[in-house]
Enzyme design. Structure first.
Site, PDB file in Angstrom:
ATOM      1  N   SER A  89       0.843  -1.193   0.000  1.00 60.22           N
ATOM      2  CA  SER A  89       0.000   0.000   0.000  1.00 60.22           C
ATOM      3  C   SER A  89       0.880   1.245   0.000  1.00 60.22           C
ATOM      4  CB  SER A  89      -0.907   0.003   1.236  1.00 60.22           C
ATOM      5  OG  SER A  89      -0.116   0.073   2.425  1.00 60.22           O
ATOM      6  N   LYS A  90       0.250   2.400   0.017  1.00 56.74           N
ATOM      7  CA  LYS A  90       0.997   3.659  -0.009  1.00 56.74           C
ATOM      8  C   LYS A  90       1.931   3.796   1.190  1.00 56.74           C
ATOM      9  CE  LYS A  90      -2.126   6.468  -2.820  1.00 56.74           C
ATOM     10  NZ  LYS A  90      -2.969   7.685  -2.868  1.00 56.74           N
ATOM     11  N   ARG A  91       1.508   3.259   2.338  1.00 55.14           N
ATOM     12  CA  ARG A  91       2.356   3.392   3.514  1.00 55.14           C
ATOM     13  C   ARG A  91       3.657   2.598   3.371  1.00 55.14           C
ATOM     14  NH1 ARG A  91       1.578  -0.988   7.185  1.00 55.14           N
ATOM     15  NH2 ARG A  91      -0.052  -2.426   6.472  1.00 55.14           N
ATOM     16  N   HIS A  92       3.679   1.630   2.434  1.00 60.27           N
ATOM     17  CA  HIS A  92       4.893   0.857   2.172  1.00 60.27           C
ATOM     18  C   HIS A  92       5.760   1.503   1.082  1.00 60.27           C
ATOM     19  CE1 HIS A  92       2.199  -2.618   3.576  1.00 60.27           C
ATOM     20  NE2 HIS A  92       3.098  -2.436   4.518  1.00 60.27           N
ATOM     21  N   GLY A  93       5.221   2.504   0.401  1.00 61.88           N
ATOM     22  CA  GLY A  93       5.955   3.111  -0.708  1.00 61.88           C
ATOM     23  C   GLY A  93       5.340   2.812  -2.056  1.00 61.88           C
TER      24      GLY A  93
END
Length: 463
Positions: free
Chosen positions: A237-241
């Site tokens: 997801s976005k929190r992972h990059g």
């Protein structure tokens, strides 16, 4: 067989990491086999497809260097093709008209749920409320027994039970094809030989295989790649990059680094980590694509980006960052001095932004001191040091790194200081901060007059 692959994004948003890796795998496979690589825009979702998303996808592909063959193909311009194939299947008795409305199906689905049953479409409902004026969908007639066998180039044989697949819609009431029908017709019509995609599409494969069978076409070779997971092994997801390609570009990443890193997510060639594009094309095969989920590591991507920044020709990096430097209002030009400064600064850089954020003091007349650095080094105790530096540097005839290094060693020894106690106040005086390339490199690049002028200002700050 001439290999032909495709990348088929939907223009409903930006191009992200998962989609980019799929594009890279298809592109590398086609180029490895000296085949062709097609870009197909799956834009039949009229509600969500936008021109802005399409332009961003094309821009991302071009920035990465993933050149496609021919013009991009748009599904929205091929509606007559899908309609013709659907009507053919109707004429051959392989598909039928279904007049059941979406509302009626929803009601039946709720009834099944209330009974605790798994909802399954029943063929006998097809003519419910049939009328010449009532809109209808077209459903493919699927087998009730047996299995649908798919040979996957990565996973081997995969079997699906036919009874678990309803007669699914291939053309909606609005005259637009469903995803699976459009994809299968396109892949067949465009003579795609290999479909390399994420394993989230594995569930679509039996339906597409049935469409191929109904059309009397040989299906392509499927290869389903495991999904990319975050470092915590949850869905990326976005929190992972998992941000867009253009976001990585704007953050100062190089396309070579992104291509290299994503190609290695799920594919390997021994222990080698760094590949040129030419090496990737030469070595990429499906045999080396793993079945296990790949884990996205943003730190490793950042490290790899730094490696490319340090190892690409300095002139190439300089040409890349110059527009950003000029946008900041700095009077930089593409000359040997600018290239030399970039070459110096990039040794510590992990992104191109690290470079553009570290060059102001080479081009500004006045620099701004970092408050913490100013309080620590521009203090009354260093007044004598700055006066000594100004006097000794003013007397120099040569201002090269070797001469400067020797002088600073002499000054440190005479004042009973460590070299760092002389160099660090100088660094703050010249750059405004405590981090920079080698201080003697910086001094030589700035030149004698600028160095002395900034040391005088620093001395004034000490009082």
């Amino acid at each position: 067989m001439t290999v032909k692959t495709r990348f088929a994004p939907s223009p409903t948003g930006a191009l992200h990491i998962g989609g980019v890796r799929t594009a890279i795998f298809n592109w590398l496979f086609a180029r490895h086999h000296k085949g062709s690589f097609v870009l197909r825009i799956e834009d039949t979702d009229r509600a969500r497809s936008t021109k802005e998303s399409l332009l961003e996808i094309l821009e991302s592909m071009q920035w990465l260097g993933l050149n496609w063959d021919g013009e991009p193909v748009k599904q929205s311009e091929r509606l007559n093709l899908y309609k013709g194939f659907a009507e053919r299947l109707l004429d051959e008795g392989k598909a039928y008209k279904c007049y059941v409305s979406a509302e009626e199906l929803t009601a039946k689905r709720e009834e099944a749920k209330a009974r605790g049953e798994v909802f399954r479409y029943r063929r006998e409902w097809a003519q419910q409320g049939a009328s010449e004026k009532k809109p209808y969908a077209i459903r493919l007639q699927t087998p009730d027994t047996g299995t649908i066998d798919v040979e996957d180039a990565i996973r081997g044989p995969v079997l699906f039970k036919a009874k678990e697949i309803d007669d699914f819609i291939i053309m909606k009431t609005d005259g637009f094809p469903t995803y699976n029908f459009a994809v299968a017709v396109d892949d067949s019509d465009m003579e795609i030989t290999h479909i390399i995609r994420g394993d989230d599409h594995l569930s679509n494969t039996p339906k597409q295989a049935l469409i191929y069978q109904a059309l009397g076409r040989t299906p392509p070779i499927f290869a389903h790649v495991s999904m990319i997971m975050g470092p915590d092994r949850t869905k990326l997801s976005k929190r992972h990059g998992a941000i867009s390609v253009t976001a990585y570009r704007d953050m100062g990443y190089l396309p070579e680094a992104l291509i290299n890193y994503l190609a290695r997510l799920g594919w390997s060639h021994g222990d080698q980590e760094i590949f040129s594009t030419e090496e990737l094309i030469e070595k990429f095969t499906l045999d080396s694509v793993g079945k296990s989920a790949a884990v996205f590591n943003p730190d490793k991507l950042l490290w790899l980006n730094g490696w490319y920044i340090r190892n690409k020709p300095a002139r190439d990096i300089a040409a890349t960052v110059l527009p950003t430097i000029q946008e900041k209002g700095l009077p930089a030009e593409f000359d040997e001095r600018f290239v030399a400064i970039v070459d110096m600064v990039r040794e510590r850089a992990k992104t191109l932004l690290d470079i553009t954020d570290s060059m102001d003091y080479f081009y500004k007349d006045e620099i701004t001191y970092e408050e913490k650095a100013r309080k620590k080094f521009l203090v009354p105790e260093n007044t004598t040091l700055f006066e000594t530096l100004i006097k000794r540097l003013s007397a120099l005839d040569s201002f090269d790194q070797e001469t400067l290094h020797g002088l600073y060693n002499e000054i440190a020894e005479s004042m009973e200081l460590k070299l760092g106690q002389v160099a660090q106040p100088t660094r703050v005086a010249l750059t405004g901060g405590t981090v920079s390339p080698g201080i003697f490199e910086v001094m030589e690049m700035l030149g004698k007059d600028v160095v002395i002028e900034r040391l005088k200002r620093a001395r004034a700050e000490c009082t």
